[in-house]
Design a protein around this motif. Structure first.
Motif, PDB file in Angstrom:
ATOM      1  N   THR A   1      10.857  -3.557   7.303  1.00  0.00           N
ATOM      2  CA  THR A   1       9.786  -4.448   7.750  1.00  0.00           C
ATOM      3  C   THR A   1      10.316  -5.876   7.718  1.00  0.00           C
ATOM      4  O   THR A   1      10.786  -6.348   6.677  1.00  0.00           O
TER       5      THR A   1
ATOM      6  N   ASN B   1       0.843  -1.186   0.000  1.00  0.00           N
ATOM      7  CA  ASN B   1       0.000   0.000   0.000  1.00  0.00           C
ATOM      8  C   ASN B   1       0.880   1.238   0.000  1.00  0.00           C
ATOM      9  O   ASN B   1       1.583   1.533   0.972  1.00  0.00           O
TER      10      ASN B   1
ATOM     11  N   TYR C   1       0.257   4.314   0.181  1.00  0.00           N
ATOM     12  CA  TYR C   1      -0.055   5.357   1.152  1.00  0.00           C
ATOM     13  C   TYR C   1       0.595   5.050   2.499  1.00  0.00           C
ATOM     14  O   TYR C   1       1.205   5.925   3.121  1.00  0.00           O
ATOM     15  N   SER C   2       0.495   3.807   2.955  1.00  0.00           N
ATOM     16  CA  SER C   2       1.059   3.461   4.256  1.00  0.00           C
ATOM     17  C   SER C   2       2.583   3.423   4.231  1.00  0.00           C
ATOM     18  O   SER C   2       3.227   3.629   5.266  1.00  0.00           O
ATOM     19  N   THR C   3       3.187   3.181   3.063  1.00  0.00           N
ATOM     20  CA  THR C   3       4.643   3.172   2.978  1.00  0.00           C
ATOM     21  C   THR C   3       5.217   4.537   2.590  1.00  0.00           C
ATOM     22  O   THR C   3       6.428   4.688   2.472  1.00  0.00           O
TER      23      THR C   3
END
Length: 257
Positions: free
Chosen positions: A167, A61, A63-65
């Motif tokens: 991550t 995603n 946006y989250s990254t």
């Protein structure tokens, strides 16, 4: 020396300088040039850039990254088998090639995906240089009624907020790490990992910006060494504490600038 001879020498010198500069640009890999090169561009459907989510770099995603809509897929001549993932490019629409271009507009996008052969009407086929932009970014360069536009492009430094992020996936015997939010030249070509009781273990590119190695590091604080492609290497110490877990993301205190 006659005025005519002097003029010929000046023109010869100028021609040599132009040829040298052109040869220098052409001799560089297409994905590495920091002077303007020429390519083409299309766009993904979806005004929210949803068509660019996931993809060959592993960022998931966007946006989250942190990449958001400022993203592009690349033909492999530019993606370089995933080693250009995370690199940033400046693009301008070539006014001499399309009536749909907006004059004086420049965008900066991050490589987050692959534009595979056979897609986009063949514009991504080898050895073509092609950017498949998110819809919001394409629409800043040209009217989106244009299916494909000619662009000029060059590599530029990436400006990221915060530190490099890691991550951690895998299992106790297989460390599988996504590296992202990388500043500077952005593209990562080498990663190493170490626990607080081990030396450095060099990781292999698994796919995109996922890197893997097999030391047993459970219960140890983790440090990472990141090498940018053809640039510099930086160590990020004690990024993950001893009680880290698989599936967690950790952010370093610093970045490449």
């Amino acid at each position: 020396m006659t005025e005519l001879s002097d003029l010929k020498i000046r023109w010869s010198t100028l021609l040599l300088l132009v040829c040298f500069k052109t040869a220098r640009v052409l001799s560089m890999e297409a994905w590495a040039i920091t002077d303007w090169g020429e390519a083409t561009a299309t766009f993904y459907r979806g005004q929210d850039a949803s068509g660019t989510m996931g993809g060959a770099c592993g960022y998931g995603n966007l946006y989250s990254t942190g990449y958001g809509v400022h993203s592009t897929a690349l033909s492999n001549a530019l993606l370089n088998n995933g080693f250009t993932c995370g690199a940033c490019f400046a693009l301008e629409c070539r006014l001499d090639g399309s009536k749909w271009c907006y004059p004086g507009k420049e965008i900066v996008v991050t490589a987050t995906n692959a534009c595979p052969p056979g897609s986009e009407g063949g514009w991504c086929d080898p050895p073509k240089l092609h950017f498949d932009l998110s819809y919001p970014m394409f629409s800043q360069l040209a009217q989106p009624v244009a299916g494909v536009i000619p662009v000029k492009y060059k590599r530029v430094p990436c400006k990221k907020r915060g530190g490099v992020r890691f991550t951690i996936h895998g299992n106790p015997w297989f460390d599988y790490v996504l590296v992202y939010n990388v500043g500077g030249m952005g593209a990562v070509c080498g990663v190493a990992i170490k626990g607080d009781r081990t030396g450095w273990h060099y990781m292999s590119q698994n796919w995109g910006q996922y890197w893997s190695a097999s030391p047993y590091l459970v219960g140890q604080a983790l440090s990472f060494q990141v090498r940018l492609c053809k640039v510099n290497t930086k160590e990020f110490y004690n990024v993950a504490p001893r009680n880290w877990g698989f599936g967690q993301t950790f952010e370093a205190d610093n970045n490449f600038y």
